[in-house]
Write an enzyme that holds these catalytic residues in place. Structure first.
Site, PDB file in Angstrom:
ATOM      1  N   THR A  53       0.899  -1.086   0.113  1.00 21.72           N
ATOM      2  CA  THR A  53      -0.098   0.170   0.069  1.00 21.72           C
ATOM      3  C   THR A  53       0.903   1.319  -0.083  1.00 21.72           C
ATOM      4  OG1 THR A  53      -1.806  -1.033   1.474  1.00 21.72           O
ATOM      5  CG2 THR A  53      -1.879   1.318   1.446  1.00 21.72           C
ATOM      6  N   GLY A  54       0.411   2.161  -0.493  1.00 27.47           N
ATOM      7  CA  GLY A  54       1.096   3.656  -0.451  1.00 27.47           C
ATOM      8  C   GLY A  54       1.526   4.079  -1.957  1.00 27.47           C
ATOM      9  N   THR A  56       4.288   4.574  -3.486  1.00 26.41           N
ATOM     10  CA  THR A  56       5.146   3.952  -4.428  1.00 26.41           C
ATOM     11  C   THR A  56       4.643   2.547  -4.919  1.00 26.41           C
ATOM     12  OG1 THR A  56       6.814   4.823  -2.767  1.00 26.41           O
ATOM     13  CG2 THR A  56       7.461   2.895  -4.489  1.00 26.41           C
ATOM     14  N   ALA A 108       8.090   1.355   2.156  1.00 24.46           N
ATOM     15  CA  ALA A 108       8.414   1.522   3.663  1.00 24.46           C
ATOM     16  C   ALA A 108       8.511   3.067   3.824  1.00 24.46           C
ATOM     17  CB  ALA A 108       9.458   0.835   3.937  1.00 24.46           C
ATOM     18  N   ASP A 109       8.568   3.459   5.437  1.00 24.22           N
ATOM     19  CA  ASP A 109       8.731   4.510   5.517  1.00 24.22           C
ATOM     20  C   ASP A 109      10.160   4.534   6.012  1.00 24.22           C
ATOM     21  OD1 ASP A 109       6.041   5.581   5.691  1.00 24.22           O
ATOM     22  OD2 ASP A 109       5.655   4.136   7.066  1.00 24.22           O
ATOM     23  N   GLY A 120       3.591   1.530   7.830  1.00 20.42           N
ATOM     24  CA  GLY A 120       2.460   1.927   8.605  1.00 20.42           C
ATOM     25  C   GLY A 120       1.923   3.427   8.211  1.00 20.42           C
ATOM     26  N   GLY A 121       2.784   4.101   7.577  1.00 14.37           N
ATOM     27  CA  GLY A 121       2.347   5.491   7.315  1.00 14.37           C
ATOM     28  C   GLY A 121       1.020   5.729   6.635  1.00 14.37           C
ATOM     29  N   GLU A 128      -0.781  -5.452   5.858  1.00  5.66           N
ATOM     30  CA  GLU A 128       0.869  -5.516   5.241  1.00  5.66           C
ATOM     31  C   GLU A 128       1.655  -6.584   6.036  1.00  5.66           C
ATOM     32  OE1 GLU A 128       1.254  -0.984   3.575  1.00  5.66           O
ATOM     33  OE2 GLU A 128       2.131  -1.669   5.486  1.00  5.66           O
TER      34      GLU A 128
HETATM   35  C1  5RP Z   1       1.365   2.134   4.236  1.00  8.67           C
HETATM   36  C2  5RP Z   1       2.918   1.932   4.270  1.00  8.67           C
HETATM   37  C3  5RP Z   1       3.676   2.402   3.160  1.00  8.67           C
HETATM   38  O1  5RP Z   1       4.339   1.200   2.689  1.00  8.67           O
HETATM   39  C4  5RP Z   1       4.619   3.292   3.673  1.00  8.67           C
HETATM   40  O2  5RP Z   1       3.803   4.338   4.216  1.00  8.67           O
HETATM   41  C5  5RP Z   1       5.410   4.114   2.457  1.00  8.67           C
HETATM   42  O3  5RP Z   1       4.528   4.608   1.630  1.00  8.67           O
HETATM   43  P1  5RP Z   1       5.035   5.642   0.407  1.00  8.67           P
HETATM   44  O4  5RP Z   1       5.395   4.716  -0.656  1.00  8.67           O
HETATM   45  O5  5RP Z   1       3.545   6.419   0.252  1.00  8.67           O
HETATM   46  O6  5RP Z   1       5.978   6.645   0.928  1.00  8.67           O
HETATM   47  O7  5RP Z   1       3.644   1.297   5.112  1.00  8.67           O
HETATM   48  O8  5RP Z   1       0.949   1.428   5.511  1.00  8.67           O
END
Ligand code: 5RP
Length: 248
Positions: A53-54, A56, A108-109, A120-121, A128
């Site tokens: 999710t996110g 990327t 990932a964050d 988890g951002g 996940e």
């Molecule tokens: C979602 C996540 C995402 O993988 C994480 O927040 C990175 O997101 P982004 O690709 O938008 O920077 O853990 O729960």
């Protein structure tokens, strides 16, 4: 949705008249699109794919759909990714329908040199972790801003049962962290699992495996956003020099 392609190392997008223009994406989004494209290239036909999710991962979903790769199907980690996959014609199965996934692709964050991550951002950490745990390998796709020596600069997301919030905030305070309930439009954000998220600032996580095990046992914690037991197998790290492949 824009169709993005790579040509001569340049990121292009398709216009309505089927011409291609150089993409107007920000440089960070270009790195995300590059690592997403590389992840698609690593996926073999006739395999099961877990999808994170996110922002990327959204590039990954678009590139996967566009590739026409003959996969068996996907298992998704959020309602948002499920919607995007289905909208682009990619088959989505429930986690229970597919005992083992060949690969899981997620952002990932933060990620450290051992492949341990904070995630988890986007509030999807519980699903996940479930989908990562049913996958044979984890490809983490990130731009270089996510690479850290020690986890903890990014506020640590923790999905919790709401009635435990006060006691959990105190527990994190005892570790030197400041935890707050994540808000959306002035109210506690509700996750896909109908629960709440704490974001914990001020931690420096020197032993991610031990930390994940400890916090996971606290009453009221559903999932802690440290992914050490479900660490990455490979990191595709997007930088101005291109995509680096780091294997753990
Ligand atoms: C979602 C996540 C995402 O993988 C994480 O927040 C990175 O997101 P982004 O690709 O938008 O920077 O853990 O729960």
């Amino acid at each position: 949705m824009k169709t993005l392609i790579f040509f001569n190392n340049r990121l292009l997008y398709e216009t309505k008249k089927r011409n291609y223009r150089v993409s107007s994406l920000s440089s960070q989004d270009q790195l995300k699109a590059m690592v997403a494209q590389k992840a698609v290239e690593l996926i073999k036909p006739q395999t099961w794919v877990g999808v994170g999710t996110g922002s990327t991962v959204n590039f990954f979903i678009d590139a996967l759909a566009q590739s026409g790769l003959d996969i068996l199907g996907t298992v998704s980690s959020s309602e948002a990714s499920t919607q995007r996959l289905k909208h682009l014609g990619v088959q989505v199965f429930s986690s229970e329908e597919v005992p083992v996934l060949d690969v899981y692709v997620d952002g990932a964050d933060e990620i450290d040199p051992k492949g341990y991550m904070i995630k988890g951002g986007g509030a999807a950490l519980t699903r996940e972790k479930i989908v990562a745990a049913q996958s044979k390998s984890f490809i983490c796709i990130v731009d270089q801003s996510k690479w850290v020596e020690t986890l903890g600069h990014f506020p640590l997301p923790v999905e919790i049962i709401p009635m435990a919030a006060t006691r959990l905030i105190e527990r994190f305070r005892d570790l030197g962290g400041q935890a707050q309930v994540r808000l959306k439009d002035g109210r506690p954000l509700i996750t896909d699992n109908q629960q709440h998220i704490l974001d914990v600032r001020g931690l420096s996580i020197k032993d991610p495996l031990g930390f994940e095990s400890m916090v996971s046992q606290w009453p009221g914690v559903i999932t802690v956003g440290v992914f050490a037991h479900q660490k990455a197998s490979v990191c595709l790290l997007g930088s101005s020099d291109g995509v680096k492949t780091i294997t753990f």
